[in-house]
Structures are given as structure tokens and as C-alpha cells.
Design a protein around this motif. Structure first.
Motif, PDB file in Angstrom:
ATOM      1  N   VAL A 209       0.877  -1.174   0.000  1.00  0.00           N
ATOM      2  CA  VAL A 209       0.000   0.000   0.000  1.00  0.00           C
ATOM      3  C   VAL A 209       0.913   1.221   0.000  1.00  0.00           C
ATOM      4  O   VAL A 209       1.498   1.561   1.026  1.00  0.00           O
ATOM      5  N   GLU A 242      -9.720  -0.185   7.214  1.00  0.00           N
ATOM      6  CA  GLU A 242      -9.260   1.183   7.468  1.00  0.00           C
ATOM      7  C   GLU A 242      -8.736   1.339   8.891  1.00  0.00           C
ATOM      8  O   GLU A 242      -7.789   2.084   9.139  1.00  0.00           O
ATOM      9  N   THR A 245      -5.175  -0.421   8.988  1.00  0.00           N
ATOM     10  CA  THR A 245      -4.127   0.354   8.310  1.00  0.00           C
ATOM     11  C   THR A 245      -3.831   1.646   9.065  1.00  0.00           C
ATOM     12  O   THR A 245      -2.662   2.059   9.164  1.00  0.00           O
ATOM     13  N   ARG A 249      -0.316   2.604  10.633  1.00  0.00           N
ATOM     14  CA  ARG A 249       0.370   3.792  10.130  1.00  0.00           C
ATOM     15  C   ARG A 249       0.578   4.837  11.220  1.00  0.00           C
ATOM     16  O   ARG A 249       1.670   5.365  11.397  1.00  0.00           O
ATOM     17  N   ALA A 256       1.277  -1.068   5.175  1.00  0.00           N
ATOM     18  CA  ALA A 256       0.306  -2.153   5.023  1.00  0.00           C
ATOM     19  C   ALA A 256       0.527  -2.874   3.697  1.00  0.00           C
ATOM     20  O   ALA A 256       1.091  -2.318   2.745  1.00  0.00           O
ATOM     21  N   THR A 258      -1.402  -5.753   0.824  1.00  0.00           N
ATOM     22  CA  THR A 258      -2.664  -6.362   0.378  1.00  0.00           C
ATOM     23  C   THR A 258      -2.368  -7.563  -0.493  1.00  0.00           C
ATOM     24  O   THR A 258      -1.262  -7.716  -1.030  1.00  0.00           O
ATOM     25  N   LEU A 270      -6.849  -6.636   2.486  1.00  0.00           N
ATOM     26  CA  LEU A 270      -5.721  -6.429   3.377  1.00  0.00           C
ATOM     27  C   LEU A 270      -5.130  -7.772   3.794  1.00  0.00           C
ATOM     28  O   LEU A 270      -5.857  -8.713   4.135  1.00  0.00           O
ATOM     29  N   PHE A 274       2.880  -6.754   7.583  1.00  0.00           N
ATOM     30  CA  PHE A 274       3.288  -5.355   7.694  1.00  0.00           C
ATOM     31  C   PHE A 274       4.774  -5.247   7.393  1.00  0.00           C
ATOM     32  O   PHE A 274       5.505  -6.245   7.399  1.00  0.00           O
TER      33      PHE A 274
END
Length: 652
Positions: A209, A242, A245, A249, A256, A258, A270, A274
Motif C-alpha cells: 500500500v 481502514e 491500516t 500507520r 500495510a 494487500t 488487506l 506489515f
């Protein structure tokens, strides 16, 4: 700021560097200035004073301003007499002395958003200052700041090279730090993070991402960046993506990942993975660092899952009942009051066919209007949830998730999720009718409410983001080709506050008649006067917003002014269409000819006094009676064309 302040100090002495480079890491700020001379140039200045025979007091004042004695002055003759002159010579100064004075001022003037004091010193800085390297060529520039003396030594990486490093000069500074595990260049560190995170994602068969802001932030937090790949428990994926992530973050500075587009049902979903950015090459390849980060992330995600589960125990309608505990504005009531106004306006926008829901009529249209009203009543409900309390950035987004989990109509969930869009220029503009109705009603209500209380944006101040709301209204109207009268919308939104005893249709008719110039005598009473002022302020406001929005599209702001100056039109889509039509015309040969002819005719009429009333002009400028019939009839010649034009516009 470091470059700006240093360059200003040089400029004050008449100098400039041939090049200035600046660098930063979490532990150091650095500046290298090249092309500086060994010393400043000497300066010779001649200053003229009073006459040689001037009173002693005048001469004494001149001597005081120059710092010279009387016998140091020269007497010179010119056409006006004998005058005293002072010759001021300033010798050159060694660059080391200039730097020794300039650097402490740069440090003390540094504009930190947040700063601190430490020890007994008075210096305020972002963190305690630990050391100063100040070199000119290979020599130390002697200076002191808060008891810290300059030198030629610094330190390397906190763990890999904590000992002292002796710097020889600007040319070996970066390389000596690199040898001690410090990459000085921020952009180089960012490139390492950017490239390595992509490579790790590819090695794991996943998609990264992309997050350039996080790349920049991670580069600012490390001196020797080492991205590492880790994973977390898949059961956390039950929480909305959401939330995961944002947790990764915001709290942990993780990237992130996916599932790739080729992965069937899971494509784009997702992944339980990480990438974190360490600040060291660990002996075990980073395994211990990843394990520690996994534990911290698990705790964070457990909190998020708890909020998700607790919030879902109460339906959105139940959360919405708590909105009366949140003050929207002290003059405008609570968020519950705002929601009530937005719901009424959203329903009206659909019922009247203003938000075009395709060719729906009758019961189908009524049902869609009811959906818009329900979505509006629930659109702010997530503000009181624990999740949005923890992550305010997710307001709207979480409301949409809760609505779907509750089994509400998907159009309601989408409207709750997207009613904050567009958030700015370039953002996605909603097109689904229920979402458009709620998004438009929310912004219109904000504008009407604040304008009614005369809390308008001024200059550079816009504390309630009304300009952004105005641009959002324009984007929603133009993207969806919505033909809406803001007179009618204002009457619907404000009728129970300003005009509780008046019929809405009567209010609209009276305001429109006055706004279009048909009859302003019917505007009487405090409430109607307030709405009349509100509508005129709103008109001026949208004219300014249209200029901003259309500037990038190449539309001239004077054409927007010209169209608005006609008055009587409160449909922004029609106004913008007129602006574009006018611009297209004036760019043609016929348009250029018309402008030239108009300018010529306007200048003639101005010279003949036709800026006054025609009877006054005739009395003042036409001696002995009327002139030629053609000349006297000139001002009336455009009337038939004007009547035909207005009729055509009315029918458009």
C-alpha cells in the motif's frame, strides 16, 4: 529554515554562498555553504553633512551620527556652497568572525512549532542541544551557545558507533558519518525505504500500500533505515481494514500490504502482514525487532477490535441520540440540531427532483427521499463511538461500516461513508443520489447557518472551513449537473429558525422577486431582511469560490464577475454555463470585435455625459436642443436585443 536563516545572515554582511546544502537526521541538522571568501570586502562610504558654516548644534549632530571628530571631516565646494563630508571606511572582516556571530543567531532564531528549555539555560529548542560542529575550511569557528562550545567532533549511530568522530571539513563530513552508520541525506534514506519496502512486498507475493508520506516520516525517524517484513494474527482481519491500516500507520509507522490482484476472491484485500522500518542492521537479521513489533501491534489491534465490538452493540440510531450532547457551535446548537436540519434538506433535495435519481416518480421517489432522510439522521452518529473517539480520521468511514454490519440499506451505508466527500480539490465527487443529497445538504446547512450568524470567512481566516464547504457544493452541483436554487434551499434550511410562521412558498416567492429585481418592496420585517442579506452574502461568496475553482480550468475571473453582475440568477450550474459560453464567445473574432466596439461606444457616451440620467445629460451637454435623431436614439438602440436576450435566457 536553516538555509533561509543562514542566507539572511550572510546577506546582512553583503555576502552570498555559491551553494548551500542542508541535511537532517533525527539527531542532527547540518548545513554546508560553499564558495565563501576568507574575509568580507572593505566598504567605503561618503556621507554629505550640513554646510561648513552651519550652527555648531547641527554639526555636532552630524558628528554624532558618523562617530567622527570634527577634524576628520572634509570640506567641499559645489554650486550651492561649502559642505562638510564624512568618509566612513569599514575594513573587511575575517569570515570566521562573521560566522561566529551568525551561527548563534541562527540557532536562537530557529522557528520550532514546539520547543523546550532544559537545565538552567534560556535557549528554547525542539530538543536539548548536545553539540556544535562549526568549521571554516578545516579550522574550528570558535563560538559558544548555552555553555556548549563548537568543535570538530560529532557522534555516529547511537548503537553502531556511539564514540566521537573528528570531522576534517565539509568534503569528508557525509562520508565519515556514513562509515559510522549514519546516512546524512534525507532523500537517500527515503529512497532506501521506498525501494526496500517494495522489494519485501514482492518477495512475499503481496502488494504494498503505497504511502509517500509514511516514507518521508520513516526517513525522518531513522539514520540507517532497514525495512523488515512481519505478520500478525489473521483473526484481526475481522476489524474494518481502514482501522487496521490507520493503527499500523499512525501508532506504529508500519506499511500495510494487500493480496495481489491475481489472488482470486482475496484480491485487493488487506493481508495480515506489515513492513516496519528499523534503525539498525541487527545481528539476527531483524527477527527480534519484528517479534517485538508484532507484540506491540497485537495489543493495538486488540484495542481496535474491542472498540469495534463494543460500538456494534448499539445501533446507529442509538448512537445518534447522544448527538445532543455535542455542541456544534454555541450560536448554532448541537450536532443533533444540525442533523435535523440536514435531514430535512436532504429529503427535500430528492423529493423535488433536484438531486436527479434517474426518472423516478411517485412512490419510488418518495422511498428514495426517505432513504436520504434516514442517512442524514445517521451520518454523524459515529462521532460518539469509541472507535472514532480513538481515530477521528475515520468519521464517516466507521459509520458506513456500522450501518452495513447492522444490515441497513447499502445506499444508506454508502451515504454515511461518503458524505464528507469531496474533502478538497481533486478528491472523488459522489454521484449516487442518496449520497449526493446528504453531502450537499450537510455543506449547504453549514454555509447557511454560519452566514445567518454573520460568521463569514475573512482574508486568510476561515476557522469553520466555509471556503472548503463552498468548493464542495460547487463540485457536487457541477459533477452531477444539479440545477438548484440556493434561495429555495436556504428557505427550506432556515424557515423554522428565521421564519417559523411563514409559508415556505411565500418566503421563496418574496425572496426571488427581490433577488431578481422584480420587486424589492416586499422585503420587510427582520427575518426577511436577514435572509435577504444572507442570500446576497452567499451569492458573493459563491462568485469568489467559482473563481478559485475555475482558475485552473482557464476561466477568466472577470467573466465570472460579469455574469454575476447581471443578477437575478441563483442556479450555480446555469451561472457557470453562462460563464463558459461568454468565455467561448469573447475568444472568437466576433467577440473581439464586439469588445472593441463596446469600448469605443462607451468612451463616446462617457464623454457626452451619458453616465448620468439621459435627461440630465441632455440638459448639460446638448446646447440649443436635441442633436441628430440617430445620435439621441443611440442609447435606446440595444433595448430590443436586450429584451430578446433576456427572453432566451429565461427559456434556457
Amino acid at each position: 529554515d536553516l538555509e533561509r536563516l543562514f542566507a539572511a545572515e550572510l546577506a546582512a554582511t553583503g555576502l552570498a554562498a555559491s551553494a548551500i546544502e542542508t541535511f537532517s537526521t533525527p539527531r542532527r541538522l547540518a548545513l554546508i555553504a560553499r564558495g565563501l571568501p576568507e574575509e568580507t570586502e572593505p566598504v567605503r562610504e561618503e556621507r554629505r553633512g550640513p554646510r561648513a558654516d552651519a550652527p555648531d548644534q547641527a554639526i555636532a549632530g552630524f558628528l554624532g551620527s558618523t562617530g567622527l571628530a570634527r577634524d576628520a571631516l572634509e570640506t567641499r565646494e559645489d554650486k550651492k556652497g561649502s559642505f562638510l563630508y564624512a568618509i566612513l571606511e569599514t575594513p573587511g572582516r575575517p569570515m570566521r568572525d562573521v560566522l561566529a556571530e551568525a551561527i548563534p543567531r541562527v540557532v536562537r532564531d530557529f522557528p520550532w512549532p514546539k520547543s523546550m528549555r532544559w537545565g538552567a539555560g534560556a535557549l528554547r529548542w525542539v530538543r536539548p542541544l548536545q553539540g556544535i560542529v562549526a568549521l571554516f575550511g578545516g579550522d574550528v569557528v570558535p563560538l559558544e551557545i548555552e555553555g556548549i562550545s563548537s568543535g570538530a567532533t560529532t557522534v555516529g549511530h547511537r548503537f553502531r558507533h556511539p564514540g566521537a568522530i573528528t570531522i576534517g571539513g565539509a568534503d569528508d563530513y557525509a562520508e565519515k558519518l556514513r562509515a559510522c552508520h549514519v546516512i546524512l541525506d534525507h532523500e537517500e534514506r527515503a529512497a532506501i525505504i521506498r525501494d526496500r519496502t517494495r522489494a519485501l512486498a514482492a518477495e512475499a507475493g503481496l502488494d504494498l500500500v503505497e504511502d509517500e508520506q509514511l516514507v518521508t516520516e520513516s526517513a525522518a525517524l531513522t539514520e540507517w533505515p532497514v525495512p523488515l517484513h512481519g505478520s500478525f494474527d489473521e483473526t484481526f482481519l475481522d476489524v474494518p481494514p481502514e482501522v487496521i491500516t490507520l493503527t499500523m500507520r499512525t501508532n506504529q509507522k508500519y506499511f500495510a500490504l494487500t493480496n495481489p490482484s491475481r489472488s482470486g476472491e482475496d484480491q485487493g484485500r488487506l493481508a495480515p502482514n506489515f513492513i516496519c522500518t528499523a534503525n539498525i542492521d541487527a545481528a539476527d537479521g531483524g527477527a527480534s525487532i519484528v517479534a517485538g513489533n508484532r507484540k506491540v501491534l497485537a495489543a493495538r489491534l486488540a484495542d481496535a477490535r474491542y472498540f469495534w465490538e463494543q460500538d456494534r452493540k448499539t445501533p446507529l440510531a442509538g448512537h445518534a441520540q447522544k448527538l445532543d450532547q455535542i455542541v456544534f457551535h454555541e450560536k448554532l446548537g448541537t450536532v443533533a440540531d444540525k442533523v435535523e436540519r440536514v435531514a430535512k434538506l436532504a429529503k427535500w433535495l430528492v423529493e423535488e427532483g433536484i438531486v436527479k435519481p434517474s426518472p423516478l416518480v411517485g412512490e419510488a421517489l418518495k422511498n428514495l427521499a426517505d432513504l436520504a432522510e434516514t442517512a442524514a439522521r445517521l451520518c454523524k452518529a459515529d462521532l460518539v463511538t469509541q472507535m472514532v473517539g480513538e481515530f477521528p480520521e475515520l468519521q464517516g468511514v466507521m459509520g458506513g461500516h456500522y450501518a452495513r454490519a447492522e444490515g441497513l440499506d447499502p445506499r444508506i451505508a454508502a451515504a454515511i461513508r461518503d458524505h464528507y466527500k469531496p474533502a478538497g480539490q481533486g478528491d472523488e465527487v459522489p454521484t449516487e443520489p442518496v449520497t449526493v443529497a446528504v453531502a450537499l445538504a450537510d455543506r449547504l446547512d453549514t454555509l447557511f447557518a454560519f452566514f445567518a450568524e454573520e460568521m463569514l470567512p475573512t482574508g486568510s481566516k476561515d476557522p469553520f472551513a466555509l471556503r472548503r464547504a463552498g468548493l464542495g457544493v460547487i463540485s457536487l452541483l457541477t459533477a452531477n449537473d444539479i440545477r438548484m436554487s440556493f434561495i429555495e434551499a436556504a428557505a427550506v434550511s432556515m424557515e423554522h429558525q428565521l421564519l417559523p410562521n411563514e409559508s415556505r412558498d411565500v418566503i421563496i416567492a418574496r425572496l426571488r422577486a427581490a433577488y431578481r429585481g422584480d420587486d424589492s418592496s416586499d422585503i420587510e420585517g427582520l427575518a426577511l431582511v436577514l435572509m435577504w442579506k444572507l442570500l446576497n452574502d452567499i451569492g458573493d461568496f459563491f462568485a469568489d469560490r467559482l473563481k478559485v475553482q475555475q482558475r485552473e480550468a482557464g476561466v477568466r475571473h472577470d467573466l465570472i464577475d460579469a455574469v454575476f453582475a447581471l443578477g437575478g440568477e441563483d442556479d450555480l450550474v446555469r451561472l457557470l454555463a453562462r460563464v463558459r459560453a461568454l468565455q467561448a464567445f469573447v475568444e472568437t473574432d466576433d467577440g473581439a470585435d464586439l469588445l472593441a466596439a463596446y469600448k469605443r461606444a462607451a468612451n463616446i457616451l462617457k464623454k457626452e455625459g451619458w453616465g448620468q440620467t439621459q435627461s440630465d445629460a441632455a440638459a448639460a451637454h446638448i446646447p440649443g436642443g436635441a442633436r441628430d435623431e440617430t445620435e439621441t436614439s443611440l442609447p435606446y438602440a440595444p433595448e430590443p436585443a436586450e429584451s430578446a436576450l433576456l427572453a432566451a435566457l429565461a427559456a434556457a
